[in-house]
Each structure stands twice: as C-alpha cells, then as structure tokens.
Design a protein around this motif. Structure first.
Motif, PDB file in Angstrom:
ATOM      1  N   ALA A   1      57.950  58.667 -58.720  1.00 33.55           N
ATOM      2  CA  ALA A   1      56.647  59.342 -58.667  1.00 33.55           C
ATOM      3  C   ALA A   1      55.561  58.364 -58.232  1.00 33.55           C
ATOM      4  O   ALA A   1      54.693  58.707 -57.431  1.00 33.55           O
ATOM      5  CB  ALA A   1      56.316  59.945 -60.028  1.00 33.55           C
ATOM      6  N   LYS A   2      55.623  57.151 -58.737  1.00 34.90           N
ATOM      7  CA  LYS A   2      54.637  56.134 -58.364  1.00 34.90           C
ATOM      8  C   LYS A   2      54.772  55.762 -56.890  1.00 34.90           C
ATOM      9  O   LYS A   2      53.778  55.622 -56.180  1.00 34.90           O
ATOM     10  CB  LYS A   2      54.826  54.895 -59.237  1.00 34.90           C
ATOM     11  CG  LYS A   2      53.788  53.822 -59.015  1.00 34.90           C
ATOM     12  CD  LYS A   2      54.021  52.663 -59.967  1.00 34.90           C
ATOM     13  CE  LYS A   2      53.003  51.564 -59.739  1.00 34.90           C
ATOM     14  NZ  LYS A   2      53.224  50.427 -60.639  1.00 34.90           N
TER      15      LYS A   2
ATOM     16  N   GLY B   1      51.986  56.536 -52.458  1.00 38.49           N
ATOM     17  CA  GLY B   1      51.535  55.708 -51.344  1.00 38.49           C
ATOM     18  C   GLY B   1      51.961  56.280 -50.002  1.00 38.49           C
ATOM     19  O   GLY B   1      52.700  57.255 -49.904  1.00 38.49           O
ATOM     20  N   ALA B   2      51.480  55.643 -48.939  1.00 37.32           N
ATOM     21  CA  ALA B   2      51.845  56.048 -47.585  1.00 37.32           C
ATOM     22  C   ALA B   2      53.328  55.767 -47.367  1.00 37.32           C
ATOM     23  O   ALA B   2      53.818  54.686 -47.660  1.00 37.32           O
ATOM     24  CB  ALA B   2      51.010  55.280 -46.570  1.00 37.32           C
ATOM     25  N   GLY B   3      54.047  56.757 -46.875  1.00 37.74           N
ATOM     26  CA  GLY B   3      55.482  56.605 -46.663  1.00 37.74           C
ATOM     27  C   GLY B   3      56.245  56.520 -47.963  1.00 37.74           C
ATOM     28  O   GLY B   3      57.374  56.044 -47.993  1.00 37.74           O
ATOM     29  N   GLY B   4      55.645  56.993 -49.033  1.00 40.41           N
ATOM     30  CA  GLY B   4      56.230  56.860 -50.355  1.00 40.41           C
ATOM     31  C   GLY B   4      57.530  57.604 -50.537  1.00 40.41           C
ATOM     32  O   GLY B   4      58.425  57.141 -51.228  1.00 40.41           O
TER      33      GLY B   4
ATOM     34  N   ALA C   1      64.828  53.291 -52.077  1.00 42.45           N
ATOM     35  CA  ALA C   1      64.905  52.339 -53.186  1.00 42.45           C
ATOM     36  C   ALA C   1      65.540  52.914 -54.449  1.00 42.45           C
ATOM     37  O   ALA C   1      66.250  52.204 -55.151  1.00 42.45           O
ATOM     38  CB  ALA C   1      63.503  51.826 -53.508  1.00 42.45           C
ATOM     39  N   TYR C   2      65.283  54.185 -54.753  1.00 38.77           N
ATOM     40  CA  TYR C   2      65.644  54.693 -56.065  1.00 38.77           C
ATOM     41  C   TYR C   2      66.611  55.865 -56.080  1.00 38.77           C
ATOM     42  O   TYR C   2      67.242  56.125 -57.111  1.00 38.77           O
ATOM     43  CB  TYR C   2      64.378  55.129 -56.821  1.00 38.77           C
ATOM     44  CG  TYR C   2      63.348  54.053 -56.940  1.00 38.77           C
ATOM     45  CD1 TYR C   2      63.614  52.887 -57.638  1.00 38.77           C
ATOM     46  CD2 TYR C   2      62.097  54.197 -56.357  1.00 38.77           C
ATOM     47  CE1 TYR C   2      62.660  51.893 -57.756  1.00 38.77           C
ATOM     48  CE2 TYR C   2      61.141  53.203 -56.471  1.00 38.77           C
ATOM     49  CZ  TYR C   2      61.429  52.058 -57.168  1.00 38.77           C
ATOM     50  OH  TYR C   2      60.489  51.079 -57.279  1.00 38.77           O
TER      51      TYR C   2
END
Length: 130
Positions: free
Chosen positions: A73-74, A78-81, A88-89
C-alpha cells in the motif's frame, strides 16, 4: 496497394498475440485458491504438525502478510508504485497468503480452533507513584 494486402495478416497477428496475452494473464492473475496460490505452496510442510505447533507459524505468517500488505500500500502511493509493489512484494505476498490459507485449512481440519482463541489481555502494570 501492398499495404492493403499486408493489413489483414497484421490484424490476424495482433489478434493471436492478444489471445496469447489474455491466456497468460489469466494464469498469472491473483485469485483465491487455484493455480495462483498453489504454485507457491509446499503441501506437506505442516502435514505432521499438531494443533500447538500450528499456532505459532500461523501467527508469524499472518504478521508477515499484514506487513507486506502495508508495504504494498505504501509503495503504490508513489509514481510507478504498482509496478514497484508487484516486483518487490507480490511473489512473497502470494506465498505467505497461500501458506496462511493452508495453515487455516489444517487448523480447521484438526479442530484446533479452541487453541487459537485470543489470549487473555495482558495485565495492566500498576501505576508508579511519583
């Protein structure tokens, strides 16, 4: 004239590529149960565990799932999150979710629900005198 003759074949190629992309996307799509989660699961990992032995890994796996949900969620703010979150996850998240679901199924199958009851609230420490 040549362009008009090549156009139908190009359209056919695009249609075939579209069908392949949809098929691969369906295999990779997150879902409850099924192929999406069972790929990440060792079905015999908790086979010989009793109820008491299932409680601790279930809590650890659930804590990791919650932690990964927060991190995703964090990252998505952001941009491209979404891309970063997926790279990553997502794999570890799916693995942990599948493991948690397997543990839940084993706990239910072994009738361990009484041992998973919420622990009593910790005693409130006495207030210090100043």
């Amino acid at each position: 004239k040549e362009w008009a003759q090549r156009q139908p074949r190009g359209g056919l190629r695009m249609a075939v590529l579209g069908v392949v992309a949809i098929g691969l996307g369906a295999c990779a799509s997150p879902g409850e149960g099924g192929f999406g989660s069972s790929v990440f699961l060792d079905p015999a990992k908790y086979e010989l565990y009793n109820c008491q032995q299932l409680v601790s890994p279930r809590k650890d796996v659930n804590n990791r799932v919650l932690e990964l949900e927060g991190l995703m969620a964090k990252a998505e703010t952001g941009a491209g999150g979404a891309l970063v979150s997926g790279l990553a996850y997502q794999t570890e998240y799916r693995t942990q979710r599948a493991q948690r679901d397997d543990l839940d199924a084993r706990i239910a199958r072994n009738n361990c629900s009484a041992e998973l009851a919420a622990p009593a609230a910790p005693a409130v420490p006495p207030k210090r005198k100043r």
